[in-house]
Structures are given as structure tokens and as C-alpha cells.
Design a protein around this motif. Sequence first.
Motif, PDB file in Angstrom:
ATOM      1  N   VAL A 176     -18.194  -6.757   3.984  1.00  0.00           N
ATOM      2  CA  VAL A 176     -16.747  -6.945   4.128  1.00  0.00           C
ATOM      3  C   VAL A 176     -16.115  -5.594   4.388  1.00  0.00           C
ATOM      4  N   ASN A 199      -7.462  -7.062  -0.085  1.00  0.00           N
ATOM      5  CA  ASN A 199      -8.192  -8.050   0.709  1.00  0.00           C
ATOM      6  C   ASN A 199      -9.703  -7.952   0.543  1.00  0.00           C
ATOM      7  N   LEU A 203     -11.843 -11.122  -0.585  1.00  0.00           N
ATOM      8  CA  LEU A 203     -12.871 -11.723   0.261  1.00  0.00           C
ATOM      9  C   LEU A 203     -14.244 -11.642  -0.388  1.00  0.00           C
ATOM     10  N   SER A 243     -11.045  -7.396   7.854  1.00  0.00           N
ATOM     11  CA  SER A 243      -9.681  -7.812   7.540  1.00  0.00           C
ATOM     12  C   SER A 243      -8.726  -6.731   7.995  1.00  0.00           C
ATOM     13  N   SER A 302      -5.439 -13.790   5.507  1.00  0.00           N
ATOM     14  CA  SER A 302      -6.849 -13.463   5.328  1.00  0.00           C
ATOM     15  C   SER A 302      -7.546 -14.499   4.453  1.00  0.00           C
ATOM     16  N   ALA A 306     -10.342 -17.119   5.757  1.00  0.00           N
ATOM     17  CA  ALA A 306     -11.646 -17.049   5.092  1.00  0.00           C
ATOM     18  C   ALA A 306     -12.066 -18.426   4.590  1.00  0.00           C
TER      19      ALA A 306
END
Length: 399
Positions: A176, A199, A203, A243, A302, A306
Motif C-alpha cells: 500500500v 489512508n 487500507l 492512494s 479511498s 477499496a
Amino acid sequence: MSALLTLEEAQRRLLALAPETGTAPVDIHPRITGNRYLARDMVALRTQPAADLSAMDGYAIAPGRGPWRRVGESRAGAPFGGALEPGQCVRISTGAHMPPGSESVLIQENAQVDGDMVTASELPAPGRHVRKAGFDFRQGDCILARGTACTPATLALAVAAGHANLPLVEPPRIAVLDSGDELVPPGQPCGTHQIPASNGVMLGAMLHPLVGAVEALGPVADDRAALAAALKRAEDSHILVTSGGASVGDHDLIQQALKDWGATIAFWKVAIKPGKPLMVATREASWGRQVILGLPGNPVSSFVTAFLFALPLVRAAMGDASPLPRAVTMRAAEPLPAVGKRREFLRAVSNGGEVRLAGSQDSSALGALAAADCLIDRPAGSPAVSIGEPVCVFALGNG
């Protein structure tokens, strides 16, 4: 400018790109339940049950109306050694073999016993309370299809069918990367022109229950050299989730950085709100195809993208035959406005079959997102909804 992709078309294209991660036989044990999936169909190595068995405690009786003379007992694991003659029965327990010559089970509640003689207050029909050999499955039957999840029930079925291990798809390696000049690592002091980098943590937390370890590559500044260095660290990842920076503004550098890295943009922009600037790219690595999923930088955008794309992609890479989230129908607890040209996913709270908005629907509103337990799915062009009308809802149990 090309038309925006629909949600379904974008999901179809993305899942078709799911990377292959390999397979391995894994011994059956409780820890593999959850997010592991079968790499191929599995067939039964034995028949279940292997013989006719009693489904109740009572007496296995020979055909006729009785009375029957008790000549022995059949217990689970210790069957009666002979065959019944007319007018005979054996005491039998649940799961025990039905002896040859028996027709049905007289349950103990309907049995009247006097010494060795048994009579019936209510005569069972032929075959009553008998589990016939092979009624569950027979040797050679396909018991579990490719893509089936490892659950407690599927593990039990595999063991009952004679298996000691399962052919499972290996989890993908995931990285990520969150990027932006305004991002500050968690816990660091923020200027008024900066924000904490939430973020990447969000995530990673969404993906961790699926695959375990997720490599964190950010936050990374909007700088081509910094992005190139971060992407270099992602070269062994099956899936890279980014992101921020996926658009084409002067300071949105992800697309160009990916192209410099050798990636090819597969598609970009989906007709959903929030989440329009979704980007998908691929890159050929020495071991196969990498997939890059570029998510918007606004935290709610985001999260929603996702949920709709990253989690299904990872499930598909893990071998899940049905990786997309499933909707349920609930009743609107408040009026909802008409929808414009893009499909909307509203953050909401459910209660007793009803659903209401969680708060602000701004794509940066983390308070409302944290309060939400579901998304209301509002197709493009939908008319306004009144209280009590049905709406489609996706539960947010992390996907």
C-alpha cells in the motif's frame, strides 16, 4: 473524452486481471478457516455414510408388525455381528449400523419392552429413521468446487470425504502506497497545510484480515524520485494499492511514475460517487503480472473504492469464486434525494432492517465513515426515496 465505465464493467475488467499466486497443499487444521480458497475441485475418496445407519436411538426391526425378540445390540463403532430373521430386532443407537435383515428403526419412545420382547405403540414406515448408505456423498462425487472458501463446515466435509490436506491458492503479496505533499506520518505534528496520513493505515487494516501482512510504502511526497524509490520496493508485490495522485493535475504524479516504472494503464475513471478517479494498471514482472489499483486520495473515496474494488481483487487473487460484495435490501428510515449521472454510495447506519445516513456525505468526512456500518447503493438516475421504501445496502464488515 471516453465515457466513464459503469461499476459492473470496471469490476469485470479488474477481476479479469487478478494475478496468479500459485497453489500449495495445506494440511487440514482449524487455522486455515477464513480467507483461504480451493485451487481445484475436490472429489470424495470414500462414501458417507459407508453403510445404512440408524438416525435415532431405539430398535432396528425386521419387517412385520411385531412383536420382535431382541437378539443383540448395534452401537456406533460396534455393529451387531449377524443378520436379523423375521420377528427379531436389535437395540440400536444413533449412528450405528443397521444389521442385514432390518427394515426400519422403532424409536425408543414408541417401543414397549417386556424382557426380550419388543412391541410398537406406533409402527414406523419401511425405511423410517434410517440414513441410507451414500445419502450424503459417494466416492468420486465432487464435494467441493474450485474457489470454495475454507469454513468449519467445508473442512469437516473434506475430512469426512477422506482428505488430510487441501489444495489452496496462496495469498497474494500486497503493498500500500499513500502519496501527497500534505501527508504527515501518524502522530507527527501537522501544520495547517498538512494532514495526518490516515489512508495507508485504513487500507492496510481493510486488507490485513484477508492476507495478513501488508507492506506499507508511504506516506510518500509528490516527487518523482521519491515515488520511483517507493515503487522499487513494490516490485515483488502481486498487488499494489495506491492512494492519492491518480488524477492528471499538475501535482498528480502517480500515473507518470507508474509508466516510468514500466506499468501500462488498463482503464481509468468509473461512474461512481465517491471514487470517480479510480485507476487500474498492470506491469509485467519476472514472475508474472502485477496489478496496480490507484484509489482517490480523499479518505472516504479511498475507502469506498477499496471496498468495491481492492477487496474483491484480493479475494479473486486468492481464488474466491464469488469475490464481489453482496447487497441486501433494507427500508429507508429517512428520505433520500434523487441521484444524478453517477451511481452513489452513501455512508449509512442500519438498525432493525432500516437504514439512515451516518452524517455528512462529503468525501473527506471520516467521522461519518467511522460511524457507518453499511453503504446505501443508489444507481445513477434513481428517483428520490421516501421513508419506508426499499434500498440496496452493502454491509461494511470490512468487505
